[in-house]
Design an enzyme around this catalytic site. Structure first.
Site, PDB file in Angstrom:
ATOM      1  CD  GLN A  17      -1.755  -0.854   3.400  1.00  0.00           C
ATOM      2  OE1 GLN A  17      -2.923  -0.676   3.100  1.00  0.00           O
ATOM      3  NE2 GLN A  17      -1.405  -1.243   4.600  1.00  0.00           N
ATOM      4  CG  LEU A  18       4.916   3.530   1.796  1.00  0.00           C
ATOM      5  CD1 LEU A  18       4.205   4.872   1.992  1.00  0.00           C
ATOM      6  CD2 LEU A  18       5.983   3.324   2.874  1.00  0.00           C
ATOM      7  CG  ASP A  41      18.567 -11.220  -5.727  1.00  0.00           C
ATOM      8  OD1 ASP A  41      18.040 -11.114  -4.594  1.00  0.00           O
ATOM      9  OD2 ASP A  41      19.340 -12.159  -6.031  1.00  0.00           O
ATOM     10  CE1 TYR A 130       7.135  -6.356  10.243  1.00  0.00           C
ATOM     11  CE2 TYR A 130       6.146  -5.525  12.267  1.00  0.00           C
ATOM     12  CZ  TYR A 130       6.510  -5.337  10.953  1.00  0.00           C
ATOM     13  OH  TYR A 130       6.270  -4.135  10.333  1.00  0.00           O
ATOM     14  CD1 TRP A 156      -0.902   0.059  14.737  1.00  0.00           C
ATOM     15  CD2 TRP A 156      -2.925   0.797  15.335  1.00  0.00           C
ATOM     16  NE1 TRP A 156      -1.110  -0.308  16.046  1.00  0.00           N
ATOM     17  CE2 TRP A 156      -2.350   0.134  16.441  1.00  0.00           C
ATOM     18  CE3 TRP A 156      -4.192   1.355  15.475  1.00  0.00           C
ATOM     19  CZ2 TRP A 156      -3.001  -0.003  17.665  1.00  0.00           C
ATOM     20  CZ3 TRP A 156      -4.832   1.230  16.701  1.00  0.00           C
ATOM     21  CH2 TRP A 156      -4.242   0.553  17.787  1.00  0.00           C
TER      22      TRP A 156
END
Length: 298
Positions: A17-18, A41, A130, A156
């Site tokens: 989305q960014l 790569d 993460y 978020w």
């Protein structure tokens, strides 16, 4: 490829989305080129250097990441390959060409027990794979190319493009009689459009160091869901309201632990970019959902 005289900013990431929001900011004077895994790569530094040279890049923004927080707990190698090793490689390639680098990081590098907004210099203490992989990526940039790199932590994130909490909630609200949403994790929703603008401004102003960017205000996931429903009904994206009940993290266990409180202090980026105008998350949510309505009607 765009005209050779056009300044080109390379965005690593194509499907997220960014990256999509960044692509919308491309102009004839400053072209945004988004590259995905099929284009370059990230584990091959010479290939990255050649790629950036080929495009005559004036800056690089890393909008790619392994973001499947729960999946990362059982996929440690791949999470670290993309969130740490690839980030170090990008920093090295940018350093070789003296190209400014902006990297997007996360509130998940923090433990979540501070109880007040986190400053960029606060101790990092991630709860899971993460967050740990993103923290290692930050450290590699600091070790390799601190002189021309900016790390921007956010939280978020949502957009009209791609999968996110807003779109998931709208789908559930249209199909379920009621929802339970976590009310004891506190942070700030962030519209990716504003984040994209902050990334470009940071690159053009050659901001360096660690900073935070989110919209303003504070919310729980429950607050966020209630706002989505209210705006959704108001805009006609939803036909009716359903019951939304606050639940605890303990009632909805996940493989990865999440920070209880991860509001980010944005003062350092605002000081570095005086032209940056921050908006309240509810105002930004209204903007995004209005854009979503227009897209669906088009």
């Amino acid at each position: 490829m765009t005209d050779k005289n056009t300044m080109k900013i390379i965005v690593i990431g194509k499907s997220g989305q960014l990256a999509w929001e960044l692509s919308q900011l491309s102009t004839s004077e400053q072209a945004i080129v988004c590259l995905g895994r099929d284009d370059v790569d990230l584990q091959d530094i010479p290939a990255l250097v050649n790629c950036f040279k080929q495009y005559n890049a004036v800056g690089v923004i890393n909008a790619s990441a392994y973001t499947a927080v729960d999946q990362a707990e059982g996929d440690v190698e791949n999470a670290f390959a993309l969130n740490a090793k690839a980030v170090g490689n990008l920093a090295q390639a940018c350093k070789t060409l003296s190209v400014p680098f902006v990297h997007i990081s996360t509130d998940f590098v923090f433990h979540g027990d501070k109880g007040a907004p986190y400053l960029p210099g606060d101790e990092i203490n991630p709860l899971g794979v993460y967050g740990a992989s993103k923290a290692q990526g930050e450290q590699l940039i600091a070790n390799i190319y601190p002189e021309h790199s900016a790390i921007i932590r956010t939280s978020w994130v949502y957009s009209t493009h791609g999968n996110n909490f807003v779109k998931t909630m709208l789908n559930l609200m249209a199909t379920k009689p009621e929802l339970g949403v976590i009310s004891d994790q506190i942070g700030t929703p962030t519209y990716a459009k504003g984040l994209a603008q902050a990334c470009i401004a940071s690159l053009n102003s050659q901001v360096v160091g660690v900073h935070h960017y989110t919209d303003t205000g504070v919310a729980s996931w429950y607050d966020f869901a209630v706002a989505i429903q209210n705006i959704g009904v108001e805009l006609g994206l939803l036909d009716k309201k359903i019951a939304i009940k606050p639940i605890t993290t303990a009632q909805y266990p996940t493989p990865a632990k999440r920070p209880h409180y991860s509001v980010l202090d944005k003062a350092s980026l605002v000081n570095a970019l005086p032209e940056l105008s921050l908006m309240h998350w509810q105002a930004q949510l209204t903007h995004m959902m209005t854009a979503l309505k227009h897209e669906r009607e088009a």
